[in-house]
Every structure is written in structure tokens, then in C-alpha cells.
Design an enzyme around this catalytic site. Structure first.
Site, mmCIF file in Angstrom:
data_model
loop_
_atom_site.group_PDB
_atom_site.id
_atom_site.type_symbol
_atom_site.label_atom_id
_atom_site.label_comp_id
_atom_site.label_asym_id
_atom_site.label_seq_id
_atom_site.Cartn_x
_atom_site.Cartn_y
_atom_site.Cartn_z
ATOM 1 C CB VAL A 79 -0.943 0.034 1.218
ATOM 2 C CG1 VAL A 79 -1.897 1.219 1.102
ATOM 3 C CG2 VAL A 79 -1.730 -1.272 1.332
ATOM 4 C CE1 TYR A 114 -16.699 17.575 2.535
ATOM 5 C CE2 TYR A 114 -19.067 17.189 2.689
ATOM 6 C CZ TYR A 114 -17.769 16.742 2.822
ATOM 7 O OH TYR A 114 -17.535 15.455 3.226
#
EC number: 1.1.1.-
Length: 401
Positions: A120, A275
């Protein structure tokens, strides 16, 4: 995660209320020669008071019903209840990237991917925070080998640095199986990035568009390999329903929508609208990406999701003080909040029944839910892709590829 939408009851008309406040206080803003300065000072004070009043009302009408709604949802369960992290398959040999992997949902996404064997890349802006997160991950999960966790420098607010991050990754790995577009900023004051983009849209949408676009060759190459399962997961929010009703993503200016008139750009109402519009963009992006991948026959799955209302410092910061305790009493912890991401990124049934899942919006592990009507608008999705591509190319950052 912040929602930006009243949970029940009639909608509060913030825009008309704001306009009426502006008109009322305009009585103070026409100075006479004798006392223009005192009246100007009074007008500024009155304007600030009006903005604050709207913010308090906005928080009261929004967050109290939100808390009640989330409590009901918590009691009934989030998602359909038959999938949890114990069902994550073995991920050895796979490579993943998680933006914003140093904290919150991103941190727990990195943890679960690495614990199942994936390598990862924890993409984050701050080196110190990223390395501290990696250190904590290994302390809490000693079975995760050190080489499975790698910091990838990434500043989503800078187009040049996003391209640099993509080039850096492609120099280190020959495959990419999972890309999780997780990072984001909460409702934010109206400021511009160095590229000239509004900050909320720049980080939540434009930066992820550029990162995904730059990594498509690597994603496609991986998808072409036998037995591959390549997915791009983009985190949105139920706050997408609080998007700007007047923004149809038809011009470049729509990426810079302040969602308020002059003087009101930093109100909670405007912050919430920006947002919500950026979260709407996340869903439209994921939908259009899937359409394009299908058109090319690339075999890549693209999904978007709402991780739920998550207990974070950022969630508390955007609330009025009186409603902040709701974050700690009623919201889901970030570890549980990562379950929807992990389902989208790894669940076997998503690949086995790809026609059912691809391009869809999840509202919990294994739960498909229709987003807002505008988020289902295929024309808006294409328009958004096109204007984002034009805006990014206009910065010249893609010339570095």
C-alpha cells in the site's frame, strides 16, 4: 462525514434569508458626508452579526435533526449487515494507493489492505504525519512487513505535485490494482490554490481527477493481465445532496463557484454548499470514469460511496459549538467507517457480479443507493469530465507526463 442537508422537515431557505439580511443591513451602508465612517463601521459589524446569525440557525436546523437521523440509522444498522471486514479476500501480490491514508478512514483502509497482504502506498502531503502513521500501523499490526507500507508524497491542491506523485508511483511499481480516492477537505473558507482553483473543489475533485487520469495507463496495463481485478474507488458523502442547485458544470467558472454572494463566501452555508458540490463531483466523476472504461473495454471497475457519518476532528470543527457533542455521541468511528470502502475495493461479489456494481454509489457495505437526481445526470457527468480536463490542461501540469 459532514452531510450538509437537514434530515427531516421543511427546508430552511438559507439563500433568501441571507438576501433579506443583506437588504436589511444595507440601510446602514449609504454614508452621508458627515458621518460616513461610523456608518461604514456599523454596516460591517451588522454584516458580521447577520452572517453569524445565519450560521447558528444553519447549524441548529441541520445538525440536531442529523443527529436524530443518524441515531435511528445506527440502531437499524448501516448497510445490509451481511458483510464485514472478516470477508476481505487475500490481497498478496496486489498494489494499492490510498490518498489521505495517514488519518481517519484512509488510515484504516491502509491498515486493512496491508493486513491482507497488499502493498500500500499511503499518499499524503505531510512526510512527518505519513511516517508517523506508518510507524503506528506497524506497532498496532506487527505482522505487516515494513515493505508493505510506503509513503507517496501527494499534495492534491497542487496540480504539478499531483503529476509528480503519479510519476513517482509509476517509477516504483509495474502494477496498480486498487486506487482509493479518499482524501478530502471539510467545508472550508473561500480561498484559491496556486493553480487558481477554489480549494474545496481542488482537493476533493480536481486533484483526484488528475491523479486518476495520470495513473490510467498503469491501471489499464494491470487490468489487461489475466485474473486481474482493478478498481477505482472514490469517496463521496451524503452531503452531495447539499450541492449548488445553479451549478450544472457547463463552464470552467462552475469549478470556482463560491456558492454565495459577495461578503458571504465564508459563511457556513456557503462552505457547506461548496463541500456538497465537490462531493457531487465525486459521484459524477466515478460514473463517467466507468462509462469511459466500458467504452474502451478496459475491465476497470469504478464505484463511489458514502462512508457514513464519521467521528473525526474535522466533523466537529464544522459544527456550531452547541452541536459538537453529537460527533462523539452519535457518529461512527473511522475504523467501522472504512468497511464500505473495503467492500467496494475488495469484495468478491463486486467483481463476480460486476454489471450490478460498476459505476454505482454505495451507502454502506453491500448497499446500493441512488444518490441525488443531479448525481445521476449522465450529461452533467460528461460535462464535468470535460471542463475538469480543460482546467487541468490549462495549468500545464500534464506536460510533465
Amino acid at each position: 462525514m459532514w452531510t450538509g442537508q437537514p434530515a427531516s422537515g421543511p427546508p430552511f431557505d438559507h439563500e433568501n434569508h441571507s438576501a433579506s439580511c443583506t437588504q436589511h443591513f444595507a440601510l446602514f451602508s449609504s454614508p452621508s458626508p458627515a458621518n460616513s465612517e461610523p456608518k461604514s463601521m456599523l454596516s460591517a459589524w451588522a454584516h458580521r452579526l447577520c452572517v453569524r446569525a445565519v450560521d447558528v440557525l444553519f447549524g441548529t436546523f441541520l445538525y440536531v435533526p442529523l443527529g436524530i437521523l443518524f441515531l435511528k440509522k445506527s440502531l437499524s444498522g448501516f448497510g445490509d449487515g451481511d458483510w464485514d471486514s472478516s470477508q476481505i479476500p487475500d490481497l498478496h501480490g496486489k498494489v494499492a494507493v490510498v490518498t489521505g491514508g495517514n488519518a481517519g478512514i484512509g488510515y484504516h483502509t491502509v491498515r486493512q489492505l496491508a493486513a491482507k497482504g497488499a502493498k500500500v502506498y499511503l499518499a499524503a502531503r505531510s512526510e512527518s504525519r505519513a511516517k508517523e502513521a506508518i510507524k503506528r500501523l506497524r506497532e498496532e499490526n506487527p505482522d505487516i512487513p515494513q515493505e508493505k507500507l510506503v509513503w507517496l508524497p501527494l499534495d492534491l491542491s497542487s496540480q504539478a505535485q499531483v503529476v509528480d506523485a503519479a510519476r513517482d508511483l509509476m517509477s516504483k511499481t509495474e502494477r496498480l490494482d486498487i486506487l482509493v480516492n479518499n482524501a478530502g477537505v471539510d467545508p472550508y473558507n473561500y480561498v484559491k490554490t496556486a493553480d487558481g482553483f477554489e480549494m474545496t473543489m481542488a482537493v476533493n475533485h480536481i486533484g483526484h481527477w488528475t491523479l486518476t487520469y495520470c495513473l490510467l495507463p498503469l491501471l489499464k496495463a494491470t487490468a489487461a493481465q489475466q485474473g486481474s481485478d482493478v478498481r477505482v474507488i472514490t469517496l463521496s458523502s451524503s452531503g452531495e445532496r447539499n450541492h449548488s442547485a445553479n451549478n450544472h458544470f457547463t463552464t470552467l467558472k462552475d469549478l470556482d463557484d463560491p456558492c454565495a454572494g459577495p461578503g458571504w463566501e465564508d459563511s457556513r452555508l456557503a462552505q457547506g454548499k461548496r463541500y456538497g458540490t465537490s462531493k457531487l463531483a465525486n459521484i459524477l466523476f466515478a460514473t463517467e470514469l466507468q462509462r469511459r472504461m466500458d467504452e474502451e473495454g478496459a475491465g476497470i471497475l469504478s464505484l463511489s460511496l458514502n462512508p457514513g457519518t464519521i467521528r473525526t476532528e474535522g466533523a466537529a470543527d464544522v459544527m456550531p459549538l452547541v452541536t459538537q457533542p453529537l460527533v462523539w455521541l452519535l457518529f461512527t468511528d473511522a475504523a467501522k467507517g472504512a468497511d464500505t470502502t473495503m467492500f467496494a475495493a475488495t469484495a468478491r461479489e463486486v467483481r463476480e457480479n460486476s454489471e450490478q456494481w460498476k459505476g454505482r454509489y454505495l451507502d454502506g457495505p453491500g448497499r446500493i443507493k441512488p444518490p441525488s437526481p443531479k448525481a445521476r445526470d449522465a450529461v452533467a457527468a460528461r460535462n464535468l469530465w470535460n471542463i475538469t480536463a480543460a482546467a487541468v490542461k490549462g495549468t500545464g501540469a500534464l506536460e510533465k507526463l
